[in-house]
Design a protein around this motif. Structure first.
Motif, PDB file in Angstrom:
ATOM      1  N   LEU A  77       4.683  -3.970  -9.511  1.00  0.00           N
ATOM      2  CA  LEU A  77       3.836  -2.813  -9.193  1.00  0.00           C
ATOM      3  C   LEU A  77       2.379  -3.205  -8.994  1.00  0.00           C
ATOM      4  CD1 LEU A  77       5.382  -0.185 -11.624  1.00  0.00           C
ATOM      5  CD2 LEU A  77       5.717  -0.378  -9.159  1.00  0.00           C
ATOM      6  N   LEU A  78       1.886  -4.173  -9.779  1.00  0.00           N
ATOM      7  CA  LEU A  78       0.492  -4.587  -9.671  1.00  0.00           C
ATOM      8  C   LEU A  78       0.248  -5.582  -8.549  1.00  0.00           C
ATOM      9  CD1 LEU A  78      -0.462  -4.978 -13.445  1.00  0.00           C
ATOM     10  CD2 LEU A  78      -1.020  -3.084 -11.899  1.00  0.00           C
ATOM     11  N   GLU A  79       1.266  -6.361  -8.223  1.00  0.00           N
ATOM     12  CA  GLU A  79       1.159  -7.379  -7.190  1.00  0.00           C
ATOM     13  C   GLU A  79       2.319  -7.237  -6.211  1.00  0.00           C
ATOM     14  OE1 GLU A  79      -0.773 -10.857  -9.911  1.00  0.00           O
ATOM     15  OE2 GLU A  79       1.365 -10.503 -10.139  1.00  0.00           O
ATOM     16  N   PRO A  80       2.359  -6.126  -5.480  1.00  0.00           N
ATOM     17  CA  PRO A  80       3.540  -5.845  -4.657  1.00  0.00           C
ATOM     18  C   PRO A  80       3.833  -6.897  -3.591  1.00  0.00           C
ATOM     19  CG  PRO A  80       1.763  -4.335  -4.113  1.00  0.00           C
ATOM     20  CD  PRO A  80       1.339  -5.096  -5.332  1.00  0.00           C
ATOM     21  N   MET A  81       2.819  -7.540  -3.048  1.00  0.00           N
ATOM     22  CA  MET A  81       3.093  -8.494  -1.977  1.00  0.00           C
ATOM     23  C   MET A  81       3.831  -9.727  -2.489  1.00  0.00           C
ATOM     24  SD  MET A  81       2.529  -6.848   0.630  1.00  0.00           S
ATOM     25  CE  MET A  81       3.122  -8.112   1.722  1.00  0.00           C
ATOM     26  N   LYS A  82       3.642 -10.124  -3.750  1.00  0.00           N
ATOM     27  CA  LYS A  82       4.425 -11.229  -4.303  1.00  0.00           C
ATOM     28  C   LYS A  82       5.900 -10.853  -4.336  1.00  0.00           C
ATOM     29  CE  LYS A  82       1.113 -13.547  -7.305  1.00  0.00           C
ATOM     30  NZ  LYS A  82       0.803 -13.914  -8.696  1.00  0.00           N
ATOM     31  N   ILE A  84       7.410  -8.440  -2.510  1.00  0.00           N
ATOM     32  CA  ILE A  84       7.883  -8.261  -1.132  1.00  0.00           C
ATOM     33  C   ILE A  84       8.051  -9.612  -0.435  1.00  0.00           C
ATOM     34  CG2 ILE A  84       7.252  -7.324   1.127  1.00  0.00           C
ATOM     35  CD1 ILE A  84       5.875  -5.011  -0.547  1.00  0.00           C
ATOM     36  N   ASP A  85       7.073 -10.499  -0.602  1.00  0.00           N
ATOM     37  CA  ASP A  85       7.159 -11.826   0.017  1.00  0.00           C
ATOM     38  C   ASP A  85       8.378 -12.603  -0.467  1.00  0.00           C
ATOM     39  OD1 ASP A  85       4.873 -11.352   1.480  1.00  0.00           O
ATOM     40  OD2 ASP A  85       3.563 -12.556   0.190  1.00  0.00           O
ATOM     41  N   ASP A  86       8.727 -12.449  -1.758  1.00  0.00           N
ATOM     42  CA  ASP A  86       9.907 -13.126  -2.285  1.00  0.00           C
ATOM     43  C   ASP A  86      11.168 -12.643  -1.577  1.00  0.00           C
ATOM     44  OD1 ASP A  86      11.557 -14.698  -4.197  1.00  0.00           O
ATOM     45  OD2 ASP A  86      12.169 -12.685  -4.824  1.00  0.00           O
ATOM     46  N   ASN A 109      10.132   0.991   2.436  1.00  0.00           N
ATOM     47  CA  ASN A 109       9.414   1.252   3.690  1.00  0.00           C
ATOM     48  C   ASN A 109       8.717   0.000   4.211  1.00  0.00           C
ATOM     49  OD1 ASN A 109      10.123   3.959   3.928  1.00  0.00           O
ATOM     50  ND2 ASN A 109       8.400   4.634   2.696  1.00  0.00           N
ATOM     51  N   ILE A 110       8.031  -0.708   3.338  1.00  0.00           N
ATOM     52  CA  ILE A 110       7.310  -1.908   3.757  1.00  0.00           C
ATOM     53  C   ILE A 110       8.285  -2.997   4.200  1.00  0.00           C
ATOM     54  CG2 ILE A 110       5.795  -3.784   2.971  1.00  0.00           C
ATOM     55  CD1 ILE A 110       4.552  -1.684   1.033  1.00  0.00           C
ATOM     56  N   ILE A 111       9.331  -3.229   3.421  1.00  0.00           N
ATOM     57  CA  ILE A 111      10.283  -4.287   3.736  1.00  0.00           C
ATOM     58  C   ILE A 111      10.986  -4.007   5.064  1.00  0.00           C
ATOM     59  CG2 ILE A 111      12.453  -5.385   3.005  1.00  0.00           C
ATOM     60  CD1 ILE A 111      11.380  -4.966   0.078  1.00  0.00           C
TER      61      ILE A 111
END
Length: 126
Positions: A77-82, A84-86, A109-111
């Motif tokens: 939740l605090l570092e969503p791009m980590k 999502i990137d995984d 939605n982002i993925i």
């Protein structure tokens, strides 16, 4: 053959029903890749889906003592791009026709936008 990406919240009340739906799609000839926590590896592989684990344990209902300063869910939740990137990194090179996810799944939605694929919420009437 259609390829479907399943994004599951890592707890029984979310993963079990969506796992049953994945099983139905596999029996109808679809190829399924299923993200969840490690506790669902055997059930996911048991239905013939390709299992992908989340990099961190996101199950907030797991009773294991967490000695890290932040739990996996808090990190996601605090570092969503980590987070999502995984996921995107684990499926790099794979093509999906659409994604299925539980309504409470945080980053569908982002993925799906990054992958350029349509999405559908499991258990939510259209």
């Amino acid at each position: 053959m259609s390829r479907v990406l399943f994004l599951s919240n890592p707890y029984d009340t979310s993963a079990e029903p969506i796992l049953s739906f994945a099983d139905e799609l596999i029996h109808s000839g679809k190829e399924v890749t299923f993200f969840s926590s490690n506790e669902f590896k055997n059930p996911v592989e048991g239905i013939g889906a390709d299992f992908k684990p989340y990099a961190q344990d996101l199950n907030i209902f797991n009773n294991k003592e967490n000695k890290e300063p932040k739990s996996g869910l808090i990190s996601a939740l605090l570092e969503p791009m980590k987070f999502i990137d995984d996921i995107v990194g684990q499926i790099k090179g794979l093509k999906f026709d659409y994604a299925v996810f539980a309504p409470a799944y945080p980053y569908a939605n982002i993925i799906t936008q990054l992958l350029g694929i349509p999405k559908t919420q499991f258990g939510v009437p259209n």
